[in-house]
Structure formats: structure tokens, C-alpha cells
Design a protein around this motif. Structure first.
Motif, PDB file in Angstrom:
ATOM      1  N   ALA A   1       0.810  -1.220   0.000  1.00 23.26           N
ATOM      2  CA  ALA A   1       0.000   0.000   0.000  1.00 23.26           C
ATOM      3  C   ALA A   1       0.842   1.268   0.000  1.00 23.26           C
ATOM      4  O   ALA A   1       0.346   2.341  -0.333  1.00 23.26           O
ATOM      5  CB  ALA A   1      -0.930   0.011   1.209  1.00 23.26           C
ATOM      6  N   GLY A   2       2.103   1.147   0.400  1.00 25.95           N
ATOM      7  CA  GLY A   2       2.976   2.310   0.436  1.00 25.95           C
ATOM      8  C   GLY A   2       2.713   3.193   1.640  1.00 25.95           C
ATOM      9  O   GLY A   2       2.007   2.811   2.576  1.00 25.95           O
ATOM     10  N   PRO A   3       3.263   4.398   1.604  1.00 22.50           N
ATOM     11  CA  PRO A   3       3.186   5.283   2.754  1.00 22.50           C
ATOM     12  C   PRO A   3       1.771   5.710   3.123  1.00 22.50           C
ATOM     13  O   PRO A   3       1.534   6.173   4.227  1.00 22.50           O
ATOM     14  CB  PRO A   3       4.027   6.494   2.348  1.00 22.50           C
ATOM     15  N   GLY A   4       0.823   5.531   2.222  1.00 24.21           N
ATOM     16  CA  GLY A   4      -0.543   5.927   2.520  1.00 24.21           C
ATOM     17  C   GLY A   4      -1.292   4.955   3.414  1.00 24.21           C
ATOM     18  O   GLY A   4      -2.399   5.239   3.851  1.00 24.21           O
ATOM     19  N   ALA A   5      -0.688   3.809   3.700  1.00 19.63           N
ATOM     20  CA  ALA A   5      -1.360   2.817   4.548  1.00 19.63           C
ATOM     21  C   ALA A   5      -1.628   3.415   5.923  1.00 19.63           C
ATOM     22  O   ALA A   5      -0.768   4.065   6.509  1.00 19.63           O
ATOM     23  CB  ALA A   5      -0.492   1.574   4.686  1.00 19.63           C
ATOM     24  N   SER A   6      -2.827   3.179   6.406  1.00 20.89           N
ATOM     25  CA  SER A   6      -3.190   3.730   7.712  1.00 20.89           C
ATOM     26  C   SER A   6      -2.880   2.734   8.818  1.00 20.89           C
ATOM     27  O   SER A   6      -2.733   1.533   8.572  1.00 20.89           O
ATOM     28  CB  SER A   6      -4.682   4.071   7.736  1.00 20.89           C
TER      29      SER A   6
ATOM     30  N   TYR B   1      -1.302   0.580  18.834  1.00 23.90           N
ATOM     31  CA  TYR B   1      -0.814   1.818  19.440  1.00 23.90           C
ATOM     32  C   TYR B   1      -0.068   1.573  20.752  1.00 23.90           C
ATOM     33  O   TYR B   1       0.787   2.373  21.130  1.00 23.90           O
ATOM     34  CB  TYR B   1      -1.945   2.822  19.645  1.00 23.90           C
ATOM     35  N   ARG B   2      -0.349   0.482  21.441  1.00 22.56           N
ATOM     36  CA  ARG B   2       0.426   0.154  22.652  1.00 22.56           C
ATOM     37  C   ARG B   2       1.877  -0.157  22.283  1.00 22.56           C
ATOM     38  O   ARG B   2       2.800   0.157  23.022  1.00 22.56           O
ATOM     39  CB  ARG B   2      -0.195  -1.028  23.399  1.00 22.56           C
ATOM     40  N   HIS B   3       2.054  -0.796  21.152  1.00 20.79           N
ATOM     41  CA  HIS B   3       3.417  -1.131  20.711  1.00 20.79           C
ATOM     42  C   HIS B   3       4.101   0.041  20.011  1.00 20.79           C
ATOM     43  O   HIS B   3       5.314   0.220  20.136  1.00 20.79           O
ATOM     44  CB  HIS B   3       3.383  -2.337  19.763  1.00 20.79           C
ATOM     45  N   PHE B   4       3.324   0.810  19.257  1.00 17.03           N
ATOM     46  CA  PHE B   4       3.881   1.905  18.456  1.00 17.03           C
ATOM     47  C   PHE B   4       2.968   3.120  18.605  1.00 17.03           C
ATOM     48  O   PHE B   4       1.834   3.094  18.142  1.00 17.03           O
ATOM     49  CB  PHE B   4       3.988   1.491  16.985  1.00 17.03           C
ATOM     50  N   PRO B   5       3.461   4.197  19.230  1.00 17.25           N
ATOM     51  CA  PRO B   5       2.603   5.342  19.523  1.00 17.25           C
ATOM     52  C   PRO B   5       2.080   6.078  18.289  1.00 17.25           C
ATOM     53  O   PRO B   5       1.067   6.761  18.358  1.00 17.25           O
ATOM     54  CB  PRO B   5       3.496   6.260  20.365  1.00 17.25           C
ATOM     55  N   ASP B   6       2.770   5.917  17.156  1.00 20.10           N
ATOM     56  CA  ASP B   6       2.316   6.547  15.919  1.00 20.10           C
ATOM     57  C   ASP B   6       2.950   5.838  14.729  1.00 20.10           C
ATOM     58  O   ASP B   6       3.763   4.936  14.887  1.00 20.10           O
ATOM     59  CB  ASP B   6       2.636   8.056  15.904  1.00 20.10           C
ATOM     60  N   LYS B   7       2.544   6.250  13.545  1.00 18.54           N
ATOM     61  CA  LYS B   7       3.043   5.586  12.333  1.00 18.54           C
ATOM     62  C   LYS B   7       4.543   5.803  12.151  1.00 18.54           C
ATOM     63  O   LYS B   7       5.240   4.904  11.676  1.00 18.54           O
ATOM     64  CB  LYS B   7       2.265   6.072  11.115  1.00 18.54           C
ATOM     65  N   THR B   8       5.042   6.945  12.543  1.00 17.88           N
ATOM     66  CA  THR B   8       6.481   7.203  12.429  1.00 17.88           C
ATOM     67  C   THR B   8       7.269   6.177  13.240  1.00 17.88           C
ATOM     68  O   THR B   8       8.264   5.642  12.756  1.00 17.88           O
ATOM     69  CB  THR B   8       6.812   8.636  12.903  1.00 17.88           C
ATOM     70  N   ALA B   9       6.814   5.894  14.437  1.00 19.30           N
ATOM     71  CA  ALA B   9       7.497   4.903  15.278  1.00 19.30           C
ATOM     72  C   ALA B   9       7.404   3.503  14.656  1.00 19.30           C
ATOM     73  O   ALA B   9       8.371   2.735  14.685  1.00 19.30           O
ATOM     74  CB  ALA B   9       6.902   4.891  16.682  1.00 19.30           C
TER      75      ALA B   9
ATOM     76  N   ARG C   1      22.579  -7.355  -3.028  1.00 17.86           N
ATOM     77  CA  ARG C   1      21.490  -7.930  -2.222  1.00 17.86           C
ATOM     78  C   ARG C   1      20.589  -6.852  -1.650  1.00 17.86           C
ATOM     79  O   ARG C   1      19.368  -6.983  -1.645  1.00 17.86           O
ATOM     80  CB  ARG C   1      22.068  -8.793  -1.103  1.00 17.86           C
ATOM     81  N   TYR C   2      21.197  -5.793  -1.172  1.00 15.07           N
ATOM     82  CA  TYR C   2      20.431  -4.694  -0.597  1.00 15.07           C
ATOM     83  C   TYR C   2      19.523  -4.062  -1.658  1.00 15.07           C
ATOM     84  O   TYR C   2      18.340  -3.825  -1.417  1.00 15.07           O
ATOM     85  CB  TYR C   2      21.385  -3.657  -0.008  1.00 15.07           C
ATOM     86  N   LEU C   3      20.067  -3.798  -2.829  1.00 10.87           N
ATOM     87  CA  LEU C   3      19.285  -3.145  -3.877  1.00 10.87           C
ATOM     88  C   LEU C   3      18.173  -4.041  -4.402  1.00 10.87           C
ATOM     89  O   LEU C   3      17.060  -3.558  -4.665  1.00 10.87           O
ATOM     90  CB  LEU C   3      20.199  -2.688  -5.014  1.00 10.87           C
ATOM     91  N   GLU C   4      18.450  -5.315  -4.554  1.00 12.66           N
ATOM     92  CA  GLU C   4      17.397  -6.233  -5.010  1.00 12.66           C
ATOM     93  C   GLU C   4      16.265  -6.279  -3.987  1.00 12.66           C
ATOM     94  O   GLU C   4      15.098  -6.314  -4.354  1.00 12.66           O
ATOM     95  CB  GLU C   4      17.964  -7.625  -5.277  1.00 12.66           C
ATOM     96  N   ARG C   5      16.602  -6.278  -2.723  1.00 10.48           N
ATOM     97  CA  ARG C   5      15.569  -6.266  -1.674  1.00 10.48           C
ATOM     98  C   ARG C   5      14.796  -4.963  -1.711  1.00 10.48           C
ATOM     99  O   ARG C   5      13.566  -4.949  -1.675  1.00 10.48           O
ATOM    100  CB  ARG C   5      16.218  -6.492  -0.309  1.00 10.48           C
ATOM    101  N   ALA C   6      15.507  -3.858  -1.785  1.00 14.54           N
ATOM    102  CA  ALA C   6      14.845  -2.550  -1.787  1.00 14.54           C
ATOM    103  C   ALA C   6      13.953  -2.375  -3.012  1.00 14.54           C
ATOM    104  O   ALA C   6      12.883  -1.765  -2.922  1.00 14.54           O
ATOM    105  CB  ALA C   6      15.888  -1.434  -1.722  1.00 14.54           C
ATOM    106  N   ALA C   7      14.366  -2.938  -4.147  1.00 22.22           N
ATOM    107  CA  ALA C   7      13.574  -2.795  -5.376  1.00 22.22           C
ATOM    108  C   ALA C   7      12.208  -3.452  -5.256  1.00 22.22           C
ATOM    109  O   ALA C   7      11.242  -2.996  -5.865  1.00 22.22           O
ATOM    110  CB  ALA C   7      14.337  -3.390  -6.560  1.00 22.22           C
ATOM    111  N   THR C   8      12.121  -4.502  -4.460  1.00 23.04           N
ATOM    112  CA  THR C   8      10.852  -5.216  -4.321  1.00 23.04           C
ATOM    113  C   THR C   8      10.178  -4.955  -2.977  1.00 23.04           C
ATOM    114  O   THR C   8       9.117  -5.506  -2.716  1.00 23.04           O
ATOM    115  CB  THR C   8      11.071  -6.736  -4.465  1.00 23.04           C
ATOM    116  N   ASP C   9      10.786  -4.136  -2.150  1.00 22.50           N
ATOM    117  CA  ASP C   9      10.276  -3.912  -0.801  1.00 22.50           C
ATOM    118  C   ASP C   9      10.040  -2.426  -0.564  1.00 22.50           C
ATOM    119  O   ASP C   9      10.912  -1.710  -0.065  1.00 22.50           O
ATOM    120  CB  ASP C   9      11.268  -4.477   0.213  1.00 22.50           C
ATOM    121  N   ALA C  10       8.853  -1.969  -0.942  1.00 19.22           N
ATOM    122  CA  ALA C  10       8.528  -0.559  -0.745  1.00 19.22           C
ATOM    123  C   ALA C  10       8.549  -0.185   0.729  1.00 19.22           C
ATOM    124  O   ALA C  10       8.824   0.957   1.079  1.00 19.22           O
ATOM    125  CB  ALA C  10       7.161  -0.245  -1.352  1.00 19.22           C
ATOM    126  N   ALA C  11       8.281  -1.167   1.600  1.00 24.50           N
ATOM    127  CA  ALA C  11       8.320  -0.885   3.038  1.00 24.50           C
ATOM    128  C   ALA C  11       9.726  -0.480   3.460  1.00 24.50           C
ATOM    129  O   ALA C  11       9.900   0.448   4.254  1.00 24.50           O
ATOM    130  CB  ALA C  11       7.864  -2.105   3.833  1.00 24.50           C
TER     131      ALA C  11
END
Length: 186
Positions: A23-28, A44-52, A88-98
Motif C-alpha cells: 500500500a505504500g506510505p498511505g497505509a493507515s 498503538y500500545r506497541h507503536f505510539p504513531d506511524k512514524t514509530a 542484495r540490498y538493492l534487489e531487496r529494496a527494489a521489491t520492498d517498498a516498506a
């Protein structure tokens, strides 16, 4: 942290990475909680906000790459450890928008989990670099900071309004630039 809370956190990170990747950065936070199968309060108990949450997802992936770096230390790649790691890093990043999103959106403070994960692998990364320099496979002026800057620059080209896959040409130029100069060439 209790064992069940640790398992819950791990599950959240895995599902959050998957949701952010598709979904990319727009995921809620609500979408992420639903994908994990937990209530929004648990998320939210584990992560106070999306940035975290994004910071933790990025750090989790970088921790995986610390394992890749350790494996390369134990079993050197004939073509060069740094180039193998870059690939390896670039191949992972190319398929991993997260991963791309986490690294670009991670807090810039030194206390962020992404920065902590980068710092934790810095010495091992520098060992790989020094070994490749010694083997004549890498320019003598490359260090861990330069390697990370190169990775970041290429990853930025993955989401730019360029033709799909054009980052591969950028990566090839960078790989060639990381190699030591050959006699007769400037």
C-alpha cells in the motif's frame, strides 16, 4: 518485555512491512492493525504513531542485513563482499517498498531505531570494506558512510518518476565507480 508481547510485536512488524510494501506510505494504522489481526489499541500500545512503526520496520529489515554482513564476513564473496552486499540490498529494496519507505521516512534523530540498527552493523560493514580494499576489489577511499550514501542515492532513484528499472543503470555506474581505477583509465 513478556514473551507474548514480544511475539505480538514481531507479528505486527512482519505484517506492517507487508502492508507498507503493497500500500505504500498511505497505509493507515487501521489497515495495518486489520492486516495483523489486532485491535488498533494493541497496535498503538506497541507503536505510539506511524512514524514509530515505520522506524521499527526499517530497523527490523536492517537487522536482517546485519546477518547478511556477518555471513559475508565468514564466507567472502569472490567478486567482492561490498558489491555482493550492495546487490542484495538493492534487489531487496527494489521489491520492498516498506524498506524504501522506512528508510526515507525514518526519524533523523540519532536515537531512532533505524540509526541504532545502522550503528550496530557499522564495524562489521567497515571490516568488509577494508577487506575488499585490501583485496584490490574496492577503491581505497570508500568507507561505511560512503557505502550507505551510495545505497540511499540508488534507492531514491527507485521511486523517482523515471522509467521502471532505470535504477539498475544507476547501480551499474555506482558499482563501476566503487572499483579501483585501472591503469590507463581516469
Amino acid at each position: 518485555m513478556r514473551a507474548d508481547a514480544r511475539r505480538n510485536r514481531e507479528r505486527i512488524l512482519q505484517h506492517a512491512a507487508s502492508v507498507l510494501s503493497s500500500a505504500g506510505p498511505g497505509a493507515s494504522m487501521e489497515e495495518i492493525a486489520q492486516a495483523v489481526g489486532v485491535g488498533i489499541g494493541t497496535l498503538y500500545r506497541h507503536f505510539p504513531d506511524k512514524t514509530a512503526l515505520v522506524d521499527a520496520v526499517g530497523a527490523h529489515t536492517l537487522d536482517e542485513f546485519a546477518g547478511v554482513i556477518a555471513a559475508l564476513i565468514d564466507q567472502p564473496s569472490p567478486g567482492g563482499d561490498v558489491i555482493a552486499l550492495l546487490n542484495r540490498y538493492l534487489e531487496r529494496a527494489a521489491t520492498d517498498a516498506a524498506l524504501r519507505f522506512a528508510l526515507s521516512a525514518a526519524p533523523r534523530e540519532e536515537a531512532s531505531l533505524v540509526h541504532t540498527a545502522l550503528d550496530a552493523s557499522a564495524d562489521d560493514l567497515q571490516r568488509l570494506i577494508a577487506r575488499d580494499i585490501e583485496r584490490g576489489l574496492l577503491r581505497a577511499d570508500v568507507d561505511a558512510a560512503a557505502f550507505r550514501a551510495v545505497c540511499a542515492a540508488i534507492v531514491l532513484s527507485m521511486d523517482a518518476p523515471l522509467p521502471e528499472g532505470s535504477w539498475r543503470a544507476v547501480a551499474e555506474v555506482v558499482r563501476e565507480g566503487l572499483r579501483p581505477s585501472r591503469p590507463g583509465l581516469r
